[in-house]
Design a protein around this motif. Sequence first.
Motif, PDB file in Angstrom:
ATOM      1  N   THR A 177       0.849  -1.195   0.000  1.00  0.00           N
ATOM      2  CA  THR A 177       0.000   0.000   0.000  1.00  0.00           C
ATOM      3  C   THR A 177       0.886   1.247   0.000  1.00  0.00           C
ATOM      4  O   THR A 177       2.074   1.177   0.367  1.00  0.00           O
ATOM      5  N   ALA A 178       0.296   2.381  -0.361  1.00  0.00           N
ATOM      6  CA  ALA A 178       1.067   3.641  -0.372  1.00  0.00           C
ATOM      7  C   ALA A 178       1.557   3.968   1.039  1.00  0.00           C
ATOM      8  O   ALA A 178       2.671   4.465   1.227  1.00  0.00           O
ATOM      9  N   THR A 179       0.719   3.650   2.030  1.00  0.00           N
ATOM     10  CA  THR A 179       1.109   3.925   3.424  1.00  0.00           C
ATOM     11  C   THR A 179       2.307   3.064   3.815  1.00  0.00           C
ATOM     12  O   THR A 179       3.276   3.548   4.419  1.00  0.00           O
ATOM     13  N   ASP A 180       2.248   1.773   3.451  1.00  0.00           N
ATOM     14  CA  ASP A 180       3.380   0.889   3.766  1.00  0.00           C
ATOM     15  C   ASP A 180       4.641   1.345   3.020  1.00  0.00           C
ATOM     16  O   ASP A 180       5.748   1.266   3.557  1.00  0.00           O
ATOM     17  N   TYR A 181       4.459   1.800   1.775  1.00  0.00           N
ATOM     18  CA  TYR A 181       5.626   2.277   1.014  1.00  0.00           C
ATOM     19  C   TYR A 181       6.299   3.421   1.765  1.00  0.00           C
ATOM     20  O   TYR A 181       7.523   3.455   1.930  1.00  0.00           O
ATOM     21  N   GLU A 182       5.474   4.345   2.228  1.00  0.00           N
ATOM     22  CA  GLU A 182       6.017   5.512   2.926  1.00  0.00           C
ATOM     23  C   GLU A 182       6.779   5.070   4.187  1.00  0.00           C
ATOM     24  O   GLU A 182       7.859   5.590   4.479  1.00  0.00           O
TER      25      GLU A 182
END
Length: 385
Positions: free
Chosen positions: A233-238
């Motif tokens: 997810t974008a959150t995990d990427y961040e």
Amino acid sequence: MDSNPAPAARTTDGGTRRLSVAVIGGSLTGPVTALLLLRAGFDVTVYEATPASAPLGGGLIGLEHTALDVLDRLDIPQREFIAYDSETIRQVAIRDRQPEQTALRTYPGRNTTWTLLHRALAARVPAGVLRRGMRVTGLTHHAGRPILQFTDGHTETADLVVFADGRSSIGRRLLDPGRKLHYAGYVAHRGIATNTPQPDLRDFVRMEPCPGAQFNIAPVPGGCDWTFYLGCTATDYEQRFGANPTRRVFALPQHITPAARTHVDEHADQLLPSDHAAVVHATTARMAVPVLDIDPPTRMVWPVGDGHAVLLGDALAPVRPHTARGANNGIEQAAGLAVALTQHRRYNADLPTALHGWQRRHLPTAVAAVRQGPVIGDKLGLGAR
Ligand SMILES: Cc1cc2nc3c(=O)[nH]c(=O)nc-3n(C[C@H](O)[C@H](O)[C@H](O)COP(=O)(O)OP(=O)(O)OC[C@H]3O[C@@H](n4cnc5c(N)ncnc54)[C@H](O)[C@@H]3O)c2cc1C
């Protein structure tokens, strides 16, 4: 293109004056463009933002015959940038961490690496043509001529500005601001393993423990190069790489957190045959590339005063790595641009019309590759559509 294009750079006696070309980006597409245009007799300067180019786009790059032929025409011997000449792709279906079925395919091209190809190109760009540490920040025009602005406030003029400045292109943001990057929901984790010899590895091997994962491995000088596609997810990427995927479009070794490393190692243990999981574990040099989509381009050429600006390669349209078309597109577009500009220089062909013809020939291929990415991702169960 505008319906009322700008006039070609003509002298009063009806001939054309020597166009000066500014190429932005000194990775792959930029140097190919510069070398072709130098050979065609143009006055070329390459501006590269970084003091020394790094392999952002990654290790292994498959080049098709058309791109290989362009490099041939630049008199770059294939042995200089093709270390392993296999044309075979081994596509292996994996079930319960075991190879279940292998299909052999023949690739219409060869595999190079960013490092080998960049080195071969950069070595041929004459001293003084490539200016490093020059980051373009703006494009305006004065007295009809395009003017480039740089971070230090410095300006340079040119008749034609070629943006080959990659995924986060300033050229695209200035010329075509409506086309944004969209995160596709998965990451290409990459590594170069130098301490786990694979003496039998000659071909490009694609392992598919689908859905939701793909692992590619191939020999490169000094070891093997692997890419492991996994959902994120974008959150995990961040959290794993320190910034949003559309901002940190390349996670370099210094951005790889222990959590990112563990995530990849755990998936290798769950999905890959044990010898390949061991290769992943042993890899110290790692990077990651978020897979991004972009709205398909509708144009490649813009008038700037009486001059022009064009977008090429990833600057025009970064495509998903599975398409294996990014570098190919850039090199083919560069070759086509050199043809169009040569017709202008040698035979006084109308410049806007020549550029429009170039756009008409190359835009459909770029659009097709942009559209193909999500189709392939979908088949692999990677990314949301
Ligand atoms: C895992 C993976 C596998 C891939 N496999 C393949 C494959 O098999 N076949 C294929 O064809 N492609 C493949 N690609 C894509 C390929 O790597 C890229 O398309 C290619 O590297 C793009 O080259 P480029 O020169 O257009 O852009 P980039 O390599 O991104 O270079 C852009 C350059 O511009 C510079 N720059 C940026 N902004 C500025 C600025 N404002 N001013 C000055 N300079 C600037 C940057 O520093 C950089 O040097 C793959 C990519 C990945 C991630």
